[in-house]
Design an enzyme around this catalytic site. Structure first.
Site, mmCIF file in Angstrom:
data_model
loop_
_atom_site.group_PDB
_atom_site.id
_atom_site.type_symbol
_atom_site.label_atom_id
_atom_site.label_comp_id
_atom_site.label_asym_id
_atom_site.label_seq_id
_atom_site.Cartn_x
_atom_site.Cartn_y
_atom_site.Cartn_z
ATOM 1 N N ASP A 49 0.916 -1.217 0.142
ATOM 2 C CA ASP A 49 0.112 -0.162 0.352
ATOM 3 C C ASP A 49 0.768 1.618 0.025
ATOM 4 O O ASP A 49 0.609 2.294 0.890
ATOM 5 C CB ASP A 49 -1.070 0.371 1.327
ATOM 6 C CG ASP A 49 -1.761 -1.719 1.536
ATOM 7 O OD1 ASP A 49 -1.766 -1.806 0.703
ATOM 8 O OD2 ASP A 49 -1.752 -1.480 2.652
ATOM 9 N N GLU A 261 -11.103 -2.212 -3.071
ATOM 10 C CA GLU A 261 -10.581 -1.313 -1.576
ATOM 11 C C GLU A 261 -9.319 -0.778 -2.925
ATOM 12 O O GLU A 261 -9.493 -0.764 -3.692
ATOM 13 C CB GLU A 261 -10.145 -3.045 -1.055
ATOM 14 C CG GLU A 261 -8.925 -3.287 -1.749
ATOM 15 C CD GLU A 261 -8.342 -4.131 -0.650
ATOM 16 O OE1 GLU A 261 -9.217 -4.759 0.446
ATOM 17 O OE2 GLU A 261 -7.699 -4.625 -1.068
#
Length: 381
Positions: A49, A261
Site C-alpha cells: 500500500d 478497495e
C-alpha cells in the site's frame, strides 16, 4: 559622410538584434531542458500500500504498510523517486492509551498549512463483541513528514457501524475535502449473479464483498459531514465487462470474497477518476481498475478497458499481485506516474514497490505502462 554614419548605425543595430535573438534562443533552450533518470522495478522498498508525498522542496516521502514498522508506520525519503533512504518509524500505535491495538494498514500523509496529516487503518480497541475484523480509520498530525505523528483526537475518525480500511483524501477545487474508504468484506454477505453461480457450482454458499464509500470531511479532519454513500462495488451482473476480472478470487476457488478497495481519487481535465483494486490482496490476481464521474461523490462509471494493471505472468513476466496504487504528477504537469505494490519470484510473499508511467489519452482513457521490470526512465518536465 552622412551615408557612412547611417551605414555604421545600421550595422550596430543589426549586431544588437543578433545578440538579442541569440540570447532569447539560449533562454528558450534552457527552459525546455528535460531531466530524466533510468531505473528498473521493483524499487528497493518492501512496502504494501505505498503512498508518496511530494514535500514541495525536491524531497519525496514514501509511507506504506509494513516496511519494518512494529505497531505503526515507517517512512523513506528520496530526491529522485528511485533511490530511497529509510528515515524512521513515524507513528507508534498499540500503546496503553491508544485507540488502536493492531493491524496497521495503508497510511497516507497530506501536507496542509505546513502541518502533516496521517490517515490510516487499524484495529479498534473498542470491541465488546470480539469481532475478528474491527478496523477503523484514524488521523494523526505532525510538524514534520518524518514525524513523530500523534493522534488528532485519540479515537477513530468516525464509526459507520462496520469495519473500514484504506482511507484516501481528495481536495476539490472549491476547497472541500472528501474521504474515500473501503468497507471490508467481513460479515458483508451480498447477493449477485456471481454469488448465485458460485453456489450452483458448489464453490461457496455465500459471497462477502467490500465496497468503496465517499463522504465529505470536516475542515479540521476531526469528523465527517453527512452520511457516506456507496461509490463502487463489484459487478452484480455476471456478463458485465468488469465481472470477469473482479471475480477471479471466487471463480478460481481461492476465497469466498470479492473486493473493491485501495481507492485513489484525482481530477484531470474536469473528470474525476477513482482507481480501485479487486481480488485477494495476498493472491496473484490482485489488480487495478478505474471509474470516472462528474463529481467527487459520483455516480461513477467503470471503464471498459479495466483492469489497467495486473499480473504479467501470462506474457512471460514474473510480477503478480499488483495493486493499491496512488497517482502523482511531476511539477504539476501532465507527466504522471503511479506507485503500487506487487510481488516477484524473488520477493516471494513480501510486497515490493513499483513505479510506472500513467497516461490519460485524449478520449479520457487511462492506461498504465506496467508492471515493468526492464530498465525504464522517469522524466521531470
Amino acid at each position: 559622410m552622412i551615408f557612412r554614419n547611417i551605414y555604421l548605425q545600421t550595422l550596430i543595430l543589426l549586431w544588437i538584434l543578433q545578440v538579442t535573438l541569440y540570447s532569447c534562443k539560449s533562454e528558450e533552450k534552457k527552459e525546455v531542458k528535460v531531466r530524466s533518470e533510468t531505473y528498473s522495478n521493483p524499487l528497493e522498498v518492501q512496502f504494501g500500500d505505498p503512498y508518496v508525498l511530494d514535500n514541495g522542496n525536491g524531497i519525496y516521502y514514501m509511507y506504506g504498510t509494513g516496511g519494518g514498522a512494529k505497531d505503526g508506520f515507517s517512512v523513506y525519503s528520496s530526491n529522485n523517486l528511485i533511490d530511497w533512504k529509510y528515515e524512521s518509524q513515524v507513528y507508534h500505535g498499540n500503546t496503553e492509551n491508544s485507540w488502536n491495538v493492531g493491524h496497521f494498514w495503508a497510511p497516507e500523509v497530506y501536507k496542509i498549512n505546513n502541518k502533516f496529516y496521517l490517515f490510516f487503518s487499524a484495529d479498534w480497541r473498542n470491541n465488546p463483541t470480539k469481532e475478528l475484523e474491527n478496523f477503523r480509520i484514524g488521523v494523526a498530525i505532525s510538524d514534520n513528514p518524518t514525524g513523530p505523528f500523534r493522534d488528532l483526537t485519540g479515537e477513530p475518525l468516525f464509526d459507520p457501524g462496520y469495519p473500514i480500511i484504506d482511507a484516501n483524501v481528495f481536495k476539490d477545487e472549491d476547497g472541500q475535502n472528501y474521504l474515500f474508504y473501503s468497507r471490508v468484506c467481513y460479515k458483508h454477505t451480498v447477493t449477485s449473479e456471481i454469488a448465485d453461480w458460485a453456489k450452483k457450482e458448489g464453490l461457496y454458499d455465500t459471497i462477502e464483498e467490500s465496497w468503496v464509500y465517499g463522504v465529505k470531511l470536516k475542515s479540521d479532519f476531526k469528523g465527517i459531514i453527512g452520511d457516506p454513500v456507496v461509490l463502487l462495488r463489484p459487478s452484480e451482473k455476471i456478463n458485465s465487462k468488469n465481472a470477469e476480472w473482479e471475480s477471479k478470487s471466487v471463480t478460481s476457488n481461492e476465497i469466498n470474497r470479492r473486493w473493491t478497495e485501495g481507492s485513489f481519487t484525482f481530477k484531470y481535465k474536469g473528470i474525476y477518476y477513482i482507481m480501485y483494486s479487486s481480488n485477494y490482496y495476498l493472491g496473484p490476481n490482485y489488480a487495478v481498475g478505474y471509474a470516472t464521474g462528474s463529481s467527487p461523490l459520483g455516480p461513477f462509471r467503470k471503464a471498459d478497458n479495466n483492469p489497467v494493471l495486473e499480473k504479467n505472468t501470462s506474457s512471460g513476466g514474473e510480477v503478480t499481485g499488483t495493486g493499491h496504487n496512488m497517482v502523482f504528477s511531476l511539477n504539476g504537469g501532465d507527466n504522471m506516474y503511479t506507485v503500487y505494490h506487487g510481488r516477484t519470484k524473488k520477493s516471494g510473499l513480501n510486497r515490493v514497490v513499483f513505479l510506472d508511467e500513467l497516461k490519460i489519452l485524449d478520449d479520457g482513457k487511462l492506461i498504465i505502462n506496467g508492471p515493468t521490470t526492464d530498465t525504464t526512465s522517469i522524466v521531470w518536465d
